[in-house]
Write a protein that holds these residues in place. Structure first.
Motif, PDB file in Angstrom:
ATOM      1  N   GLY A 323       0.780  -1.230   0.000  1.00 57.81           N
ATOM      2  CA  GLY A 323       0.000   0.000   0.000  1.00 57.81           C
ATOM      3  C   GLY A 323       0.806   1.272   0.000  1.00 57.81           C
ATOM      4  N   ASP A 324       2.028   1.224  -0.543  1.00 54.62           N
ATOM      5  CA  ASP A 324       2.864   2.423  -0.542  1.00 54.62           C
ATOM      6  C   ASP A 324       2.774   3.204  -1.849  1.00 54.62           C
ATOM      7  N   GLY A 325       1.879   2.774  -2.755  1.00 51.21           N
ATOM      8  CA  GLY A 325       1.715   3.475  -4.020  1.00 51.21           C
ATOM      9  C   GLY A 325       2.617   3.001  -5.131  1.00 51.21           C
ATOM     10  N   ARG A 326       3.550   2.088  -4.827  1.00 53.74           N
ATOM     11  CA  ARG A 326       4.432   1.531  -5.847  1.00 53.74           C
ATOM     12  C   ARG A 326       4.026   0.088  -6.114  1.00 53.74           C
ATOM     13  N   LEU A 327       4.061  -0.309  -7.370  1.00 53.29           N
ATOM     14  CA  LEU A 327       3.656  -1.653  -7.736  1.00 53.29           C
ATOM     15  C   LEU A 327       4.740  -2.670  -7.397  1.00 53.29           C
ATOM     16  N   ASP A 328       4.348  -3.683  -6.666  1.00 53.82           N
ATOM     17  CA  ASP A 328       5.188  -4.844  -6.408  1.00 53.82           C
ATOM     18  C   ASP A 328       4.667  -5.983  -7.285  1.00 53.82           C
ATOM     19  N   PHE A 329       5.246  -7.158  -7.155  1.00 54.12           N
ATOM     20  CA  PHE A 329       4.635  -8.318  -7.783  1.00 54.12           C
ATOM     21  C   PHE A 329       4.936  -9.572  -6.975  1.00 54.12           C
ATOM     22  N   ARG A 346      11.259  -1.048  -4.122  1.00 54.28           N
ATOM     23  CA  ARG A 346      11.931  -0.143  -3.183  1.00 54.28           C
ATOM     24  C   ARG A 346      12.752   0.885  -3.960  1.00 54.28           C
ATOM     25  N   GLU A 347      12.874   2.046  -3.389  1.00 52.93           N
ATOM     26  CA  GLU A 347      13.620   3.130  -4.037  1.00 52.93           C
ATOM     27  C   GLU A 347      15.051   3.237  -3.535  1.00 52.93           C
ATOM     28  N   SER A 348      15.279   2.929  -2.262  1.00 53.55           N
ATOM     29  CA  SER A 348      16.582   3.230  -1.685  1.00 53.55           C
ATOM     30  C   SER A 348      17.389   1.999  -1.306  1.00 53.55           C
ATOM     31  N   GLU A 349      16.746   0.834  -1.241  1.00 56.30           N
ATOM     32  CA  GLU A 349      17.481  -0.353  -0.833  1.00 56.30           C
ATOM     33  C   GLU A 349      18.240  -0.952  -2.022  1.00 56.30           C
ATOM     34  N   SER A 351      19.449  -4.478  -3.664  1.00 58.88           N
ATOM     35  CA  SER A 351      19.241  -5.920  -3.594  1.00 58.88           C
ATOM     36  C   SER A 351      19.555  -6.560  -4.921  1.00 58.88           C
ATOM     37  N   LEU A 352      18.561  -6.833  -5.733  1.00 54.98           N
ATOM     38  CA  LEU A 352      18.800  -7.553  -6.978  1.00 54.98           C
ATOM     39  C   LEU A 352      19.384  -6.617  -8.016  1.00 54.98           C
ATOM     40  N   GLN A 353      18.613  -6.257  -9.025  1.00 55.67           N
ATOM     41  CA  GLN A 353      19.127  -5.320 -10.000  1.00 55.67           C
ATOM     42  C   GLN A 353      17.950  -4.613 -10.640  1.00 55.67           C
ATOM     43  N   GLY A 354      18.235  -3.510 -11.241  1.00 54.61           N
ATOM     44  CA  GLY A 354      17.168  -2.775 -11.903  1.00 54.61           C
ATOM     45  C   GLY A 354      16.900  -1.458 -11.215  1.00 54.61           C
ATOM     46  N   VAL A 359      13.138  -5.963  -4.015  1.00 52.47           N
ATOM     47  CA  VAL A 359      13.671  -6.744  -2.905  1.00 52.47           C
ATOM     48  C   VAL A 359      12.835  -8.007  -2.751  1.00 52.47           C
ATOM     49  N   ARG A 360      13.481  -9.129  -2.874  1.00 52.71           N
ATOM     50  CA  ARG A 360      12.781 -10.407  -2.824  1.00 52.71           C
ATOM     51  C   ARG A 360      12.514 -10.827  -1.382  1.00 52.71           C
ATOM     52  N   GLN A 361      11.257 -11.208  -1.122  1.00 49.91           N
ATOM     53  CA  GLN A 361      10.844 -11.585   0.224  1.00 49.91           C
ATOM     54  C   GLN A 361      10.072 -12.899   0.164  1.00 49.91           C
ATOM     55  N   ARG A 362      10.525 -13.891   0.892  1.00 51.09           N
ATOM     56  CA  ARG A 362       9.866 -15.196   0.915  1.00 51.09           C
ATOM     57  C   ARG A 362       8.609 -15.100   1.801  1.00 51.09           C
ATOM     58  N   LEU A 363       7.455 -15.452   1.221  1.00 54.34           N
ATOM     59  CA  LEU A 363       6.198 -15.432   1.965  1.00 54.34           C
ATOM     60  C   LEU A 363       5.862 -16.794   2.543  1.00 54.34           C
ATOM     61  N   TRP A 364       6.150 -17.844   1.775  1.00 54.41           N
ATOM     62  CA  TRP A 364       5.826 -19.187   2.248  1.00 54.41           C
ATOM     63  C   TRP A 364       6.544 -20.204   1.379  1.00 54.41           C
TER      64      TRP A 364
END
Length: 531
Positions: A323-329, A346-349, A351-354, A359-364
């Motif tokens: 809900g921060d206004g930026r599209l994730d997937f 994310r704008e400032s972190e 992590s991967l590239q691009g 930032v990749r986050q494992r959900l399950w």
């Protein structure tokens, strides 16, 4: 001529010596004590106790657990483990890795046979105590093109082809190559073929060149049969100047089996980018971001960025997860990973590239590498204002084995990036699930479908009449009861849920996909809600 005969005898003698050598080698190879060779006949009547195999367990965990979750013995019955272990060792041999210490294959087989059940137990699933308060009328669609060769409908999508035009049901047939549109309210009208591609698997509408006309983007697998190749494509069906047809434009080729493509303005610059799931197979695949670098409708170019090199990604739905206004997937990554992950924008972190950074986050993560992930869908299932994940697992096409773990799951968003797993129902071959208020009582219910090979294992499951379509009715917040709507035809990987006739309730449609080319009676079935 005498010299010629002499040379002939020399050649024949050499061949005889070679054949004798091969025979001696074969006898030696098949009789020597070799930990990499084990005949199935050696297992007859042999079943070591679990205590006799415990010593090998740490080596198995170290060997198998380096790259993925350690396979669970209860995933297959006892007599299947010889083939399963052999297959795992073959994968390792083909991987090119040399730094691991494989335990003797015979000892590994002994371990899994000692801990595996004699047979898999599939419990009977309880049905709802009261009938579903909805009556469906089923309308089956046939087509002359499927009178000889069966369809392979991989995806259905309810969408407009024009901003102010009527909705149409879009269908991808990955065997015949058609991307088609049908009007569910007019069964007499033949499907309108929008494009003829190789093996289309997923279609999404979007205005990719920002010219005011809706286009389509298609994930093209590049082959019907799974294997590692570079024939996969991302195809842009651009609306032509007349406005009644589409021009085929290949945005990216040389990929593996492209399973999904989703549009979204990922970098917030006002144009439409694409997130691509290249399923690949074993050595190909990955997740890509196609960043739209166009500066006008006349000049369209995309910069391809690899966000994740792993094979096996099935779906990449785009959603603002936090809900921060930026599209994730989200990403459902199968094969040996069997996990649901979020790629947070994310704008400032770093992590991967691009640009932006994802930032990749494992959900399950599934409990076993044979869990058979098949689909995800973001939805606020409990109506608490945040995005949950509806998840299915039931893929049996690797080896035809079905498993009691197959079913429909709910990953509940509990805040702060945490998701809680809920198992909603068992469903052998569970492939697709969508949520909507089926009975108009103010909460979300679920329609789920099954898709299975035509000859499944274990053999005793072939005699059972398996569910193919179920409805999970939400009776209380987070509580679901099951209504089996159809049995005996688990051939539905494609599902769409929408108000097709605009009467205020939700209908749904399923598309038929047969693994073989055998004829079927219908390629599409529309279930009209009579609420």
């Amino acid at each position: 001529m005498a010299g010629s005969r002499g040379q002939r005898w020399i050649v024949l003698g050499g061949i005889a010596v070679l054949l004798m050598g091969l025979l001696v080698w074969f006898v030696w190879f098949t009789t020597r004590p070799n930990p990499w060779y084990l005949d199935k006949g050696d297992l007859a009547g042999v079943l070591p106790s679990p205590s006799e195999t415990e010593a090998i367990e740490p080596r198995i965990e170290a060997f198998c657990g380096t790259c993925h979750a350690v396979p669970l013995p209860q995933s297959f019955p006892r007599d299947a483990w010889h083939d399963m272990v052999l297959r795992g060792y073959e994968f390792y041999a083909q991987s090119g890795m040399t730094h691991l210490d494989p335990p003797p294959i015979g000892a590994t087989v002994d371990y899994y046979r000692a801990h595996a059940p004699e047979e898999l137990v599939f419990p009977e699933v309880a049905e709802a105590a009261t009938p579903l308060g909805v009556k469906f009328t089923v309308e089956n669609w046939s087509s002359p093109q499927y009178s000889v060769v069966a369809p392979a409908i991989a995806h259905l999508r309810w969408a407009r082809l024009d901003e102010d035009g009527p909705h149409r049901l879009l269908a991808c047939d990955m065997r015949h190559g058609n991307v088609s549109a049908v009007n569910p309210k007019n069964k007499a009208a033949p499907p309108r073929v929008l494009a003829k591609l190789d093996h289309p698997c997923h279609v999404e509408p979007c205005d990719l060149d920002d010219d005011g006309a809706l286009d389509l983007v298609v994930a093209d697998l590049g082959s019907f049969v799974p294997y590692d190749h570079d024939f996969g494509r991302v195809v842009w069906l651009r609306r032509d100047e007349q406005g009644d047809g589409y021009e085929e434009n290949v945005l990216l080729s040389g990929l593996g089996r492209v399973a999904d493509v989703r549009p979204g303005d990922m970098d917030g610059d006002g144009d439409t980018d694409l997130v691509v799931a290249d399923f690949g197979l074993h050595r190909t695949g990955g997740i890509l971001w196609l960043q739209n670098g166009s500066d006008s409708a006349e000049s369209t170019e995309f910069l391809s960025r690899v966000l994740d090199p792993r094979p096996g990604t099935i779906h990449v739905p785009v959603v603002d997860l936090d809900g921060d206004g930026r599209l994730d997937f989200l990403a459902l990554v199968s094969q040996e990973y069997e996990c649901v992950e979020a790629f947070m924008n994310r704008e400032s972190e770093t992590s991967l590239q691009g640009d932006p950074t994802f930032v990749r986050q494992r959900l399950w993560t599934g409990p076993d590498l044979t869990y058979g992930s098949s689909g995800i869908e973001p939805v606020d299932l409990d109506g608490d204002g945040d995005m949950d994940v509806l998840y299915t697992n039931g893929d049996a096409f690797d080896n035809n084995w079905v498993n009691p773990s197959h079913g429909v799951q709910w990953l509940e968003n509990t805040g702060d990036g945490q998701f809680t797993h809920h198992r909603l129902t068992d469903l052998v071959g569970a492939c697709r699930a969508l949520a909507g208020d089926i009975d108009l009582d103010g909460d979300l219910d679920i329609i789920a479908t099954a898709w299975l090979p035509e000859q499944i294992k274990p053999a005793n499951m072939r005699d059972r009449v398996l569910p193919s379509i179920v409805c999970l009715e939400q009776t209380d917040p987070g509580v679901f009861v099951r209504h089996t709507l159809k049995t005996g035809t688990p051939h539905y990987p494609a599902l769409e849920l929408a108000d097709f006739d605009e009467d205020g309730d939700l209908d749904f449609a399923v598309g038929t996909h047969m693994l073989t080319a055998n004829r079927v009676s219908s390629w599409l079935a529309v279930w009209w809600n009579g609420n």
